[in-house]
Design an enzyme around this catalytic site. Structure first.
Site, PDB file in Angstrom:
ATOM      1  N   GLU C  32       4.977  53.238  37.318  1.00 24.34           N
ATOM      2  CA  GLU C  32       5.154  54.595  37.850  1.00 24.34           C
ATOM      3  C   GLU C  32       6.572  54.642  38.396  1.00 24.34           C
ATOM      4  O   GLU C  32       6.857  54.101  39.455  1.00 24.34           O
ATOM      5  CB  GLU C  32       4.119  54.860  38.956  1.00 24.34           C
ATOM      6  CG  GLU C  32       4.315  56.178  39.674  1.00 24.34           C
ATOM      7  CD  GLU C  32       3.533  56.251  40.985  1.00 24.34           C
ATOM      8  OE1 GLU C  32       2.440  55.659  41.091  1.00 24.34           O
ATOM      9  OE2 GLU C  32       4.039  56.899  41.931  1.00 24.34           O
ATOM     10  N   ARG C  36      12.451  59.542  43.207  1.00 27.05           N
ATOM     11  CA  ARG C  36      13.181  59.533  44.479  1.00 27.05           C
ATOM     12  C   ARG C  36      14.658  59.230  44.258  1.00 27.05           C
ATOM     13  O   ARG C  36      15.445  59.290  45.192  1.00 27.05           O
ATOM     14  CB  ARG C  36      12.609  58.446  45.401  1.00 27.05           C
ATOM     15  CG  ARG C  36      11.185  58.669  45.771  1.00 27.05           C
ATOM     16  CD  ARG C  36      10.678  57.522  46.631  1.00 27.05           C
ATOM     17  NE  ARG C  36       9.231  57.438  46.534  1.00 27.05           N
ATOM     18  CZ  ARG C  36       8.488  56.509  47.083  1.00 27.05           C
ATOM     19  NH1 ARG C  36       9.064  55.562  47.799  1.00 27.05           N
ATOM     20  NH2 ARG C  36       7.186  56.504  46.939  1.00 27.05           N
ATOM     21  N   THR C  60       6.103  60.344  42.669  1.00 25.88           N
ATOM     22  CA  THR C  60       6.770  61.160  43.693  1.00 25.88           C
ATOM     23  C   THR C  60       7.244  62.491  43.108  1.00 25.88           C
ATOM     24  O   THR C  60       8.294  63.025  43.503  1.00 25.88           O
ATOM     25  CB  THR C  60       7.953  60.408  44.353  1.00 25.88           C
ATOM     26  OG1 THR C  60       7.610  59.030  44.510  1.00 25.88           O
ATOM     27  CG2 THR C  60       8.247  60.945  45.743  1.00 25.88           C
ATOM     28  N   LYS C 120      -4.933  60.145  43.841  1.00 27.10           N
ATOM     29  CA  LYS C 120      -4.230  59.154  44.660  1.00 27.10           C
ATOM     30  C   LYS C 120      -4.715  59.328  46.099  1.00 27.10           C
ATOM     31  O   LYS C 120      -5.026  60.457  46.515  1.00 27.10           O
ATOM     32  CB  LYS C 120      -2.730  59.439  44.558  1.00 27.10           C
ATOM     33  CG  LYS C 120      -1.852  58.464  45.307  1.00 27.10           C
ATOM     34  CD  LYS C 120      -0.372  58.731  44.989  1.00 27.10           C
ATOM     35  CE  LYS C 120       0.529  57.849  45.813  1.00 27.10           C
ATOM     36  NZ  LYS C 120       1.898  57.860  45.303  1.00 27.10           N
TER      37      LYS C 120
END
Lengths: 184, 184, 184
Positions: C32, C36, C60, C120
């Site tokens: 993943e 960011r 993210t 998640k």
């Protein structure tokens, strides 16, 4: 932004002077007057008029009606315990800072979508305190937090040392300021 | 509102009589029959018909379809683990009490906007228990809570002593009631 | 789905080979890559091209722009710290798995309404850890969780033993894989 945001509950309009003077004398030039009491709107208007050197905002704003009343009274910033999209939109339109309470990643993402990058984190102690702020800062490095609730003299320095903490909210500044004034 | 709301999971329709009689004999005149099992709708209809003196509602309602099925069966109140705006609107229209699960200030503000002032607080132990309810009651004095999950005999009195607790939800009332009936 | 989902932060595109090779050599066929960093989109495109045997997704992802960029780069799944309805809708349309972060029952109900059954759970340690997952699984037996944040070698086996845990997310797999490669 001031580093300390005192949460001020004014039960009688006549208390306003005493409390704001105590804060000012204690070096705190900011007051979040909460909409939990009947005289909140009047107290904000009074504070804005008589303490122009202080940053006076409205707290515990939970709906559009309260937000509009607070802005009419002259509030310079708006704080909510949670996030209200409708309140956020009014504040954006009027160019007034809005600090909504956000505790989950989903709520923080909603704030970011609304253009808000500084959020209240309340009740800070219930939702994991400083450890939570550090965990949330990993995916959200652009966000600053105002932890409120459960922050006190025993842990305030730890919170302030974390660079993602924009300010601390709390009612204990008010008590401390009043106590110091009475000592004199 | 009854002070104890037993969360009743009925796996076979034939269990309904035993469980509801046990609750009634134990002085509990309320049952939240959960939509987690295939026979939930039938069990609610059966309970409403044969136990008219009890307040029978539907629990774990997570969408509009389940809400409509529960109301068709005669459910007198609806409980959800979280807040569904669509379910809230149906209940408002039909004038049926809806108790959505709300754990963050943002979720509580959404409930208030929908005219709901009593919310479930689930899982109570995970989201800070009684300490969280006290913290949340400061900005939300108008809200009553139904803590559920992790409330048991060891802490129920503490929860009930707090005036913002409307009722306690839990499955342990069912076990206790069945155990008492078997003792006889 | 792979049982371990490493959260990969790539600061320089040139690091991609080293990190992905280390993961692969350690038996982890999934990455993943988080949005960011400035090079996230390029790193995903590079990884998809050069590591076709690995499942490469984007993490993210907090808004529609990032989601579209990730999908253009070839991301095979999308992960968000919270739930974005707009991102969920794009992923549904493109038939790409979306794993939004959901920590409250209200958020889980919103995910279910969007057709999402694997979420998640972040930050896992802040929001009650395994105890929370067990409590949430009672009303939501159809939901699988990907706990992330605070899961490490000391507790990973406990999490994996719970049948509602679909996978574990974390950055520590990356560190471990790199350390093993350097030992050789």
């Amino acid at each position: 932004m001031e580093k300390l945001i005192p949460v001020v509950v004014i039960k009688e309009l006549s208390e306003t002077d005493k409390i704001l003077t105590a804060l000012k004398n204690n070096g705190i030039n900011c007051a979040e007057i909460t909409f939990r009491t009947a005289c909140a709107k009047e107290a904000i208007a009074y504070a804005c008029k008589h303490y122009p050197e202080m940053s006076v905002g409205a707290g515990t704003v939970i709906n559009v009606e309260q937000c509009q009343a607070a802005l009419e009274a002259g509030a310079q910033f708006i704080v909510s315990p949670g996030l209200s999209v409708a309140v956020a939109e009014i504040c954006k339109e009027k160019n007034i800072p809005y600090y909504p309470g956000c505790v989950t990643p989903t709520e923080i993402m909603q704030a970011l979508e609304l253009g808000i990058t500084t959020v209240k984190f309340f009740p800070a102690n219930v939702y994991g305190g400083l450890q939570a702020l550090k965990a949330l800062s990993a995916p959200f490095p652009q966000v600053k937090f105002i932890p409120t609730g459960g922050v006190d003299r025993s842990n305030i320095d730890e919170f302030l040392a974390f660079d993602k903490v924009a300010a601390i909210g709390g009612s204990f500044f008010v008590k401390e300021s009043l106590a110091k004034m009475e000592e004199k």
